[in-house]
Scaffold this motif. Structure first.
Motif, PDB file in Angstrom:
ATOM      1  N   MET A  56       0.857  -1.185   0.000  1.00  0.00           N
ATOM      2  CA  MET A  56       0.000   0.000   0.000  1.00  0.00           C
ATOM      3  C   MET A  56       0.894   1.236   0.000  1.00  0.00           C
ATOM      4  O   MET A  56       1.796   1.335   0.823  1.00  0.00           O
ATOM      5  CB  MET A  56      -0.922   0.004   1.216  1.00  0.00           C
ATOM      6  N   PRO A  57       0.636   2.173  -0.910  1.00  0.00           N
ATOM      7  CA  PRO A  57       1.457   3.384  -0.972  1.00  0.00           C
ATOM      8  C   PRO A  57       1.032   4.404   0.092  1.00  0.00           C
ATOM      9  O   PRO A  57       0.787   5.568  -0.209  1.00  0.00           O
ATOM     10  CB  PRO A  57       1.200   3.899  -2.386  1.00  0.00           C
ATOM     11  N   ASP A  61       0.495   4.392   9.696  1.00  0.00           N
ATOM     12  CA  ASP A  61      -0.731   4.773  10.407  1.00  0.00           C
ATOM     13  C   ASP A  61      -1.915   4.940   9.459  1.00  0.00           C
ATOM     14  O   ASP A  61      -3.035   4.531   9.777  1.00  0.00           O
ATOM     15  CB  ASP A  61      -0.520   6.060  11.214  1.00  0.00           C
ATOM     16  N   ASP A  62      -1.679   5.522   8.285  1.00  0.00           N
ATOM     17  CA  ASP A  62      -2.749   5.683   7.298  1.00  0.00           C
ATOM     18  C   ASP A  62      -3.187   4.330   6.751  1.00  0.00           C
ATOM     19  O   ASP A  62      -4.372   4.097   6.519  1.00  0.00           O
ATOM     20  CB  ASP A  62      -2.295   6.585   6.149  1.00  0.00           C
ATOM     21  N   ALA A  63      -2.233   3.428   6.550  1.00  0.00           N
ATOM     22  CA  ALA A  63      -2.561   2.084   6.055  1.00  0.00           C
ATOM     23  C   ALA A  63      -3.402   1.331   7.083  1.00  0.00           C
ATOM     24  O   ALA A  63      -4.376   0.662   6.718  1.00  0.00           O
ATOM     25  CB  ALA A  63      -1.288   1.313   5.729  1.00  0.00           C
ATOM     26  N   VAL A 112      -0.828  -5.591   9.101  1.00  0.00           N
ATOM     27  CA  VAL A 112      -0.272  -4.401   8.458  1.00  0.00           C
ATOM     28  C   VAL A 112       1.117  -4.175   9.040  1.00  0.00           C
ATOM     29  O   VAL A 112       1.280  -4.136  10.266  1.00  0.00           O
ATOM     30  CB  VAL A 112      -1.155  -3.159   8.691  1.00  0.00           C
ATOM     31  N   THR A 113       2.099  -4.044   8.169  1.00  0.00           N
ATOM     32  CA  THR A 113       3.483  -3.852   8.581  1.00  0.00           C
ATOM     33  C   THR A 113       4.056  -2.637   7.884  1.00  0.00           C
ATOM     34  O   THR A 113       3.812  -2.420   6.689  1.00  0.00           O
ATOM     35  CB  THR A 113       4.342  -5.090   8.214  1.00  0.00           C
ATOM     36  N   LYS A 114       4.839  -1.873   8.619  1.00  0.00           N
ATOM     37  CA  LYS A 114       5.479  -0.694   8.043  1.00  0.00           C
ATOM     38  C   LYS A 114       6.474  -1.128   6.982  1.00  0.00           C
ATOM     39  O   LYS A 114       7.280  -2.024   7.181  1.00  0.00           O
ATOM     40  CB  LYS A 114       6.201   0.096   9.139  1.00  0.00           C
ATOM     41  N   LYS A 121       2.993  -2.794   4.081  1.00  0.00           N
ATOM     42  CA  LYS A 121       2.667  -4.115   3.558  1.00  0.00           C
ATOM     43  C   LYS A 121       1.465  -4.649   4.316  1.00  0.00           C
ATOM     44  O   LYS A 121       1.325  -4.429   5.516  1.00  0.00           O
ATOM     45  CB  LYS A 121       3.836  -5.075   3.740  1.00  0.00           C
ATOM     46  N   VAL A 122       0.611  -5.354   3.599  1.00  0.00           N
ATOM     47  CA  VAL A 122      -0.564  -5.961   4.216  1.00  0.00           C
ATOM     48  C   VAL A 122      -0.614  -7.419   3.804  1.00  0.00           C
ATOM     49  O   VAL A 122      -0.549  -7.741   2.616  1.00  0.00           O
ATOM     50  CB  VAL A 122      -1.872  -5.255   3.771  1.00  0.00           C
TER      51      VAL A 122
END
Length: 151
Positions: A56-57, A61-63, A112-114, A121-122
């Motif tokens: 995810m671009p 926190d937004d992801a 969800v990972t930074k 990354k999800v």
């Protein structure tokens, strides 16, 4: 706590089996079946599990907010777990409907990972019990939610 795999992802434990058994038992009770017997049979059924990895671009926190919103619209939250304190990972879990007529509960877990440079990354995992008629509810639900997350 489950051990991370070679890529640092934590595999879901058998908690999803318990959730699915309870959800199916509740459905069975609604139609007059034995909650206890339905729960027992559900534990013996095979699972249809599908995992999809997404980039995810978005900053972490937004992801997390985006994933929580999409999964929240898809189903009912059954827990949010921090994988490890101080690590930029968040797990979000919901139960949603799948299969024919939406009568098959599906447990969806998103880790969800930074990532690097403002991305995340999800790992999306969807699991559903399979009866005699294969509905592939886990696969179809994972694909549907991955599409929504990619929009």
């Amino acid at each position: 706590m489950p051990e991370p795999d070679s890529e640092g992802w934590v595999r879901v434990d058998h908690g999803e089996d318990e959730i699915l058994a309870e959800e199916l038992a509740a459905l069975g009770a609604v139609v007059g079946g034995s909650r206890r017997l339905t729960r027992l049979v559900a534990k013996l059924m095979r699972k249809n599990v599908h995992e999809i990895d997404l980039e995810m671009p978005l900053p972490f926190d937004d992801a997390v907010r985006r994933v929580a919103k999409v999964l929240g619209h898809a189903g009912r939250a059954v827990g949010s777990m921090h994988v490890e304190p101080g690590v930029d990972q968040e797990t979000i879990r919901v139960v949603t409907s799948g299969g024919a007529g939406g009568m098959n509960p599906v447990v969806v877990t998103a880790l969800v990972t930074k990532g690097g440079m403002g991305s995340s990354k999800v790992r999306l995992r969807a699991a559903a019990k399979e009866g005699l008629i294969k509905q592939r509810a886990g696969e179809k639900t994972a694909a549907r939610l991955a599409g929504w997350l990619s929009e």
